[in-house]
Design a protein around this motif. Structure first.
Motif, short mmCIF file in Angstrom:
data_model
loop_
_atom_site.label_atom_id
_atom_site.label_comp_id
_atom_site.label_asym_id
_atom_site.label_seq_id
_atom_site.Cartn_x
_atom_site.Cartn_y
_atom_site.Cartn_z
N LEU A 573 -57.56 -45.03 101.86
CA LEU A 573 -58.25 -43.93 102.51
C LEU A 573 -57.69 -42.61 101.98
O LEU A 573 -56.48 -42.40 101.97
N VAL A 574 -58.55 -41.74 101.53
CA VAL A 574 -58.12 -40.48 100.95
C VAL A 574 -58.97 -39.36 101.54
O VAL A 574 -60.15 -39.55 101.84
N ASN A 585 -62.52 -33.20 104.62
CA ASN A 585 -63.28 -34.29 105.21
C ASN A 585 -62.35 -35.34 105.81
O ASN A 585 -61.16 -35.38 105.50
N ALA A 586 -62.91 -36.18 106.64
CA ALA A 586 -62.12 -37.25 107.24
C ALA A 586 -61.71 -38.26 106.17
O ALA A 586 -62.41 -38.44 105.17
N PRO A 587 -60.57 -38.93 106.34
CA PRO A 587 -60.16 -39.95 105.35
C PRO A 587 -61.22 -41.03 105.19
O PRO A 587 -61.79 -41.51 106.17
N ALA A 588 -61.50 -41.39 103.96
CA ALA A 588 -62.54 -42.38 103.66
C ALA A 588 -62.17 -43.13 102.39
O ALA A 588 -61.43 -42.61 101.54
N PRO A 589 -62.68 -44.36 102.22
CA PRO A 589 -62.41 -45.14 100.99
C PRO A 589 -63.29 -44.67 99.83
O PRO A 589 -64.21 -45.37 99.39
N LEU A 590 -63.00 -43.50 99.32
CA LEU A 590 -63.79 -42.93 98.24
C LEU A 590 -63.61 -43.75 96.97
O LEU A 590 -62.52 -44.23 96.67
#
Length: 821
Positions: A573-574, A585-590
């Motif tokens: 998650l970044v 932005n909120a942490p997400a599995p980009l």
């Protein structure tokens, strides 16, 4: 852009009056974070520093400070006794106060040179024991070493002692979270040293470190110019992973000084000061009224146009004006000044060159100012008391907001870029793939070489660096080359080109694509599962899905394999900073992320443009008609995607949905029309003038049309590959797929094609034996088609043959004798 702290005056909700200027700040979000999260006070008195010398010695003889060997215990005890005896000669009620009064606290360099002389004056002891005694006093929190003092005093032993003695459980948990590879890496070692330094300066354990402590350490790194070589901000990321930071703490310290966050309307106006308090209050109130219906980037541009480009310029030349009713000569002079702007460029010698150029956004500024006047006039009829005093004739006419010539020139320039790049798109894609394969092969060779060993790359001799974890090497001239960085940028150049050319999305949409965006859709007719890619709302705030082609699926799978963590198999998650909305932005599995110094990071749009520029520069095969190298931007791929889709028969209203445009005219603006297409389209229009249905095509597709569009891809799947015919077209070769040039063979079906070829050979042999001459001719055509498909598969395979084709002789000119060659 200069950031300001939050304006506490509140704006002008009740009406535009005189407001005090918004406070200014010298930095961005970093300055705001420092004001919100102050560091802990070091203090001069606490339990251990206020203890007596005997109490300190008793504590150091107990666990966990007690050494394993008698010699080490004697060395530490003698050093501590000598230091405490020396410090007792200075004023102070605690050991910390005495340390700060001593000359040793001034500079670590003086401590190194004169410590033995100072301490031996109180008690004779060896120099090694003195250093050991200082380390024990710092590890036991008897004295605290200031951060500037530690920056000039490098000691690996202090890090080991504090990790093992001060907070062993905390560091054990941190090691488990970080993983052995990241923990033992060079960046991990620097991050551990940063945490130890904070603890040695502030006291306590890992759980006691605050956001302010980390910001103070970051500031000290910047002051001493050690930010690059001291582990970056990985230590702060580790603190977040431990869960010791509050929820409203900054997500990361990386680039925090370069971003501003969302400013208030008062701060947006005060970037370009307006002298008149009444006009300033009006502009703030106007922006507050417009803000709920605008995204932040639009609001930012609106504030800039109204302040810097409009009223601030008016005030510089007419400081006595305080009303919006501008005299004709004032308005005319402002419009004339707005025609040009000064462009500054730095010469190689460092001097600044100023050039007067035409302003490209002049019409957009006119539109903004005209909308400002018209909004005030309309609002004045709704709220006369609030907006009525500001209603005034607009100094800009409708004709001045129309610039068809500039729009036409821009459209022609963009179309020309598309026409130049679309024919060489496949070549550029192959060049980026070849460059990445070469960079990956070079990296494997370097890593297989022992540190300090020699290896050869493309005939050049390199010497690998001494760091076993790195991939740096020096060429014969001594130039340092980081092969891992070359492979990193080559991979993301390839991934960017493939992702953009198969989707046509915007660059910010690509960077915000997550692992969760890959979804499945079951066709209601056949029950087949179709992979789709969900594009998050961006510019038009409209969510859409794209059909995932096999080529795009291969790209996505390669990216996922690269970014997922080997130990857990999960994508990290970044957090990504949104340049448009100026917020995290909120942490997400980009998907577009990479490991930077042990910390997950994401590229920004500028980095993507630089990577594409480097990829085009390394490819000598991508040139225009004059032989000049072509460059590619993310927007070029979007134009090429839309142009190619419409050229191959995709209806414009479906292309609009796929591209995510709110207006179909925007979609058609991206479509580059070729001269041959213009002629053919005009002839077709004349032929079917009575049946032309533009209104039917320029609309939102129905469910039936969309199902037919999806079903087209079902009918393209064949046993040996995929049919490449355009949407809405029937098979023109009577389903003789082996002979058809539109068949794209599947490499996995090469064995089936070999069986078909062998069967055709047997049938030809039988026909020749039986004398079926008519059958032989047809079988030979099918055999040629099967062999051509096998050749296509072999040519596309890595390391396969490259078909150069045959040169076409030029026909002789009039009066020229034909060549005998």
């Amino acid at each position: 852009m200069r950031a300001r702290v939050r304006d506490t005056t509140g704006g002008a909700a009740a009406g535009p009056g005189e407001l005090p200027p918004a406070p200014r700040s010298s930095g961005g979000m970093l300055e705001v974070a420092r004001s919100r999260f102050p560091p802990r006070e070091t203090g001069q008195r606490w339990a251990m520093t206020s203890a007596s010398a005997n109490e300190v010695l008793v504590v150091l003889e107990r666990e966990p400070f007690r050494a394993d060997t008698a010699h080490m215990r004697w060395q530490r005890r003698s050093g501590v006794q000598a230091l405490l005896a020396w410090l007792s000669g200075f004023d102070g009620a605690s050991w910390q106060e005495r340390w700060e009064e001593s000359p040793a606290a001034v500079c670590p360099q003086r401590w190194r040179r004169q410590a033995e002389t100072w301490v031996n004056a109180a008690a004779a002891v060896r120099a090694a024991n003195i250093q050991s005694g200082l380390l024990m006093l710092a590890a036991a929190d008897v004295i605290r070493l200031a951060l500037p003092w530690q920056m000039d005093w490098h000691s690996g032993t202090l890090r080991t002692l504090i990790e093992e003695l001060r907070d062993p459980d905390g560091f054990a948990r941190l090691k488990e979270l970080a993983g052995p590879e990241r923990w033992a890496s060079a960046s991990g070692g620097r991050a551990r040293r940063a945490l130890v330094r904070i603890m040695a300066a502030k006291g306590g354990g890992l759980a006691d470190i605050t956001v302010g402590d980390a910001l103070e350490y970051d500031a000290e790194l910047r002051r001493t110019a050690q930010g690059v070589s001291s582990g970056g901000t990985l230590y702060y990321a580790w603190l977040r992973e431990l869960g010791h930071l509050p929820a409203d703490a900054p997500t990361t310290l990386r680039f925090l000084e370069k971003v501003t966050g969302q400013l208030t309307c008062a701060q947006l106006v005060d970037r370009h000061p307006v002298a008149s308090p009444r006009i300033r209050a009006l502009l703030i109130d106007y922006l507050e009224e417009r803000r709920p219906r605008l995204d932040y980037s639009t609001l930012d541009n609106l504030a800039r146009h109204l302040t810097r480009n409009f009223w601030a310029d008016i005030e510089r030349h007419h400081p006595d004006l305080e009303a919006l009713n501008l005299p004709a000569d004032v308005a005319t002079a402002w419009k004339e000044r707005l025609r040009t702007r000064v462009e500054r460029r730095r010469r190689p010698d460092g001097s600044i060159e100023e050039t007067v150029v035409e302003r490209a956004d002049r019409v957009m500024i006119f539109i903004t100012v005209r909308a400002f006047y018209l909004d005030l006039a309309r609002w004045a009829s709704e709220e006369p008391a609030r907006w009525g005093p500001w209603a005034a004739p607009c100094p800009i006419k409708v004709a001045e907001t129309i610039d068809r010539k500039r729009v036409t020139r821009t459209k022609a320039r963009m179309d020309q870029r598309t026409r130049e790049r679309l024919p060489v798109l496949e070549t550029f894609a192959r060049a980026t793939a070849d460059h990445h394969r070469q960079a990956a092969a070079h990296l494997d060779i370097a890593r297989a070489t022992k540190p300090g060993g020699l290896f050869t790359l493309d005939g050049a001799l390199f010497t690998r660096g001494k760091n076993p974890a790195g991939a740096a090497a020096r060429d014969e001239n001594g130039c340092l080359v980081h092969l891992d960085r070359v492979e990193h940028r080559a991979f993301w150049a390839w991934a960017t080109v493939e992702f953009l050319r198969h989707t046509g999305v915007r660059v910010e949409e690509m960077l915000e694509t997550t692992h969760h965006a890959m979804i499945q859709y079951r066709l209601p007719t056949t029950g087949e599962i179709v992979p789709l890619l969900q594009i998050a709302p961006s510019k038009t705030d409209v969510e859409r899905v794209l059909l995932v082609s096999p080529e795009l699926a291969d790209v996505l799978a390669t990216i996922i394999r690269r970014v997922r963590e080997p130990k857990t198999g999960m994508i990290p998650l970044v957090t990504r900073y949104d340049d448009q909305e100026r917020q995290w932005n909120a942490p997400a599995p980009l998907l577009f992320q990479y490991n930077r110094g042990g910390e997950p990071s994401t590229p920004n749009s500028q980095t993507i443009r630089e990577i594409l520029k480097e990829a085009a520069a390394t490819s000598t095969r991508v040139t225009d008609a004059t032989g000049r190298p072509l460059d590619f931007t993310p927007q070029d791929f979007r134009r090429m995607f839309i142009t190619d889709a419409i050229r191959t028969g995709l209806p414009p209203h479906i292309a609009q949905v796929i591209a995510g445009h709110a207006n179909i005219n925007t979609t058609m603006g991206y479509n580059a029309v070729y001269p041959t297409e213009t002629i053919e389209a005009h002839r077709a229009f004349i032929a079917r003038r009575r049946t032309l249905r533009p209104a039917e095509e320029y609309r939102t597709p129905t469910e039936a049309e969309w199902e037919d569009f999806l079903g087209h891809f079902e009918r393209r799947k064949l046993s040996v590959g995929t049919c490449a015919r355009a949407y809405g077209t029937a098979c023109i070769h009577e389903h003789a797929c082996i002979r058809c040039s539109m068949l794209r063979p599947d490499p996995a079906q090469r064995g089936r094609l070999m069986e078909i070829r062998d069967n055709l050979l047997d049938r030809i042999t039988e026909a020749e034996r039986e004398g079926w001459l008519g059958e032989i001719e047809g079988l030979r055509v099918s055999l040629a088609g099967a062999e051509a498909k096998i050749g296509q598969i072999d040519a596309a395979a890595p390391g396969g043959p490259v078909l150069l084709g045959l040169p076409t002789p030029r026909p002789p000119r009039t009066g020229e004798r034909p060549s005998r060659a």
